[in-house]
Scaffold this active site. Structure first.
Site, PDB file in Angstrom:
ATOM      1  NE  ARG A  69      -3.255   2.690   2.589  1.00 51.70           N
ATOM      2  CZ  ARG A  69      -3.283   3.486   3.652  1.00 51.70           C
ATOM      3  NH1 ARG A  69      -2.701   3.130   4.771  1.00 51.70           N
ATOM      4  NH2 ARG A  69      -3.903   4.658   3.583  1.00 51.70           N
ATOM      5  CG  HIS A 113      -1.236   9.020   3.262  1.00 49.18           C
ATOM      6  ND1 HIS A 113      -1.318   7.663   3.506  1.00 49.18           N
ATOM      7  CD2 HIS A 113      -0.910   9.585   4.451  1.00 49.18           C
ATOM      8  CE1 HIS A 113      -1.042   7.414   4.785  1.00 49.18           C
ATOM      9  NE2 HIS A 113      -0.797   8.560   5.377  1.00 49.18           N
ATOM     10  CD  GLU A 158      -5.029   7.484   9.649  1.00 41.92           C
ATOM     11  OE1 GLU A 158      -4.585   8.535  10.119  1.00 41.92           O
ATOM     12  OE2 GLU A 158      -4.677   6.376  10.072  1.00 41.92           O
ATOM     13  CG  ASN A 281      -4.988   3.192   8.645  1.00 39.26           C
ATOM     14  OD1 ASN A 281      -5.041   2.183   7.963  1.00 39.26           O
ATOM     15  ND2 ASN A 281      -4.557   4.348   8.175  1.00 39.26           N
ATOM     16  CE1 TYR A 283      -1.929   3.868  12.668  1.00 36.13           C
ATOM     17  CE2 TYR A 283       0.091   2.884  13.531  1.00 36.13           C
ATOM     18  CZ  TYR A 283      -0.644   3.386  12.463  1.00 36.13           C
ATOM     19  OH  TYR A 283      -0.119   3.394  11.202  1.00 36.13           O
ATOM     20  CD  GLU A 342      -1.531   4.003   8.044  1.00 37.89           C
ATOM     21  OE1 GLU A 342      -1.272   4.441   9.188  1.00 37.89           O
ATOM     22  OE2 GLU A 342      -1.802   4.734   7.083  1.00 37.89           O
TER      23      GLU A 342
END
Ligand code: GCO
Length: 433
Positions: A69, A113, A158, A281, A283, A342
């Site tokens: 990606r 992005h 995002e 994504n 985290y 991600e």
């Protein structure tokens, strides 16, 4: 076929910011403003991927990933953000795409992005509805060249983070501090997504997705005020971006005294166009309490009791399982196949005297999160891919080069790449299937 991949982004790795006709992005402007980026770092050179891309493709091949990606830099394709197409800019992604396909690595291209062409920001950026239409034109130009060879397209990366950090708080480019007046930037990004989906489909794009940054939201206590604050944050962070693309409607914002007055008839029909998948994504989870002051209807209460990354982010692998299972519970059949586009961690990685980089903390992080994906799949969530952020240590936005997320260490003064212990661990893990 389950996709095992790595993820990167153009401004964070490419460098060559004035080469082959590339125009300025808002991150070129922002990073060169004193005080904006730690240490005064910029993406002028970054990982010099623009010149070292063949070496990086070889690193991916050696890792055994079957997908990559990356993001396409809008300012390379349209230096003014509109009008003339810079063919030399597209040529770079053409070469990269063919090299990936020759190695059976599925290209997954993110169209945006965060590196918006500066001339568009000069006209209001994502606060200006016209930018959504410029984005669709850009998507069409890229798809004209590459839709026959790139099977997976991610329109936006995002939009939540870009709106909040770029337009509400000012910590990222373009550095606007509009707080809740930044909400039109959410809608116009999503409108751009919907318009781009239509252009991509018209050009035969095989798979079209969006990537949202999502987080499980934990109330600080069972106190009704904390529960209400957690709901408010879940709406702002997750549902404001997932509901419109998956359900074709925004969550009710009236309780928070805000409204999306910029929404026009037909917008949500476009934004809610069916997708072939959604990129998530992840985290860490977020713990939310009732606000103690005026302003926003929530406050970050911090997640304690877990190991943390170099960034101070809590390491909570089961949070990924919780998030994925929660998405399926909320959206049901409206949830398309999920790709974790991600997941990764920053660690203070420096080579030992013998040149090796022992990043056991990253190995533990990846092991735990991959296991969480497996548990979510066992609970019935249709997860079809997992991409590690990131292949290379790279430009971590306002933190510059101080946060290392790579499977491969980059010595920035020289560009020297050194696979870390986690690179070899992941290679073995992927080979196990
Ligand atoms: C994001 C961006 C990446 C970051 C990574 C680590 O999710 O913020 O997509 O560009 O570098 O997530 O913060």
């Amino acid at each position: 076929m389950f996709l095992w991949g790595t993820a990167t982004a153009s401004y964070q790795i490419e460098g060559a910011v004035a080469e082959d006709g590339r125009g300025a992005s808002i991150w070129d402007t922002f990073a060169h403003e004193p005080g904006r980026v730690r240490g005064g770092d910029t993406g002028d050179v970054a990982c010099d991927h623009y010149h070292r891309w063949e070496e990086d493709v070889e690193l991916m091949s050696g890792l055994g990933v079957n997908s990559y990606r990356f993001s396409i830099a809008w300012p390379r394709v349209q230096p003014d953000g509109k009008g003339a197409i810079n063919q030399a800019g597209l040529d770079f992604y053409d070469r990269l795409t063919d090299a990936l396909r020759e190695r059976d690595i599925v290209p997954a291209a993110t169209l945006f992005h965060w590196d918006l062409p500066q001339p568009l920001e000069d006209e209001g950026g994502w606060l200006n509805r016209d930018t959504a239409y410029r984005f669709a034109e850009y998507a069409a130009a890229v798809a004209d060249r590459l839709a026959d060879r790139i099977p997976m397209w991610i329109t936006l990366n995002e939009p939540f983070v870009h709106m909040v950090f770029g337009y509400a708080l000012g910590a990222h480019a373009p550095g606007r501090t509009l707080v809740l007046d930044a909400l039109p930037a959410a809608h116009h990004q999503l409108l751009g997504h919907g318009l781009a989906v239509r252009e991509l489909r018209a050009r035969g794009a095989e798979q079209v997705l969006i990537t949202n940054n999502c987080t499980p939201v934990w109330p600080a206590s069972a106190d009704p005020a904390d529960l209400a604050a957690a709901d408010a944050y879940d709406i702002l962070h997750n549902r404001l971006f997932n509901d419109p693309v998956l359900l074709g409607s925004y969550p009710d914002l009236s309780a928070y005294g805000v409204s999306l007055d910029c929404v026009r008839d037909g917008d949500l029909d476009l934004i809610g166009a069916p997708l072939d998948g959604i990129g998530i994504n992840y985290y860490n989870p977020t713990r939310i309490a009732a606000p103690t002051g005026e302003g926003l209807p929530f406050e970050d209460a911090g997640v304690t009791g877990y190991p943390t990354t170099a960034f101070g982010w809590p390491v909570v692998p089961d949070g990924l399982r919780e998030l994925l299972v929660g998405l399926r519970a909320r959206y049901g059949d409206a949830l398309p196949p999920v790709y974790v586009t991600e997941n990764g961690c920053s660690q203070p990685d420096e080579p030992a005297p013998d040149g090796t980089v022992d990043d056991q903390a990253r190995i533990d992080f990846l092991d735990g999160h991959i296991e969480a994906v497996e548990r979510a799949r066992a609970e019935g969530v249709d997860v079809r891919g997992y991409y590690v952020w990131s292949l290379l240590d790279n430009f971590e936005w306002a933190e510059g080069y101080s946060q290392r997320f790579g499977l491969v260490h980059v010595d920035f003064p020289t560009g020297k790449r050194t696979p870390k212990a986690s690179y070899e661990w992941l290679r073995r893990r992927i080979s196990q299937g």
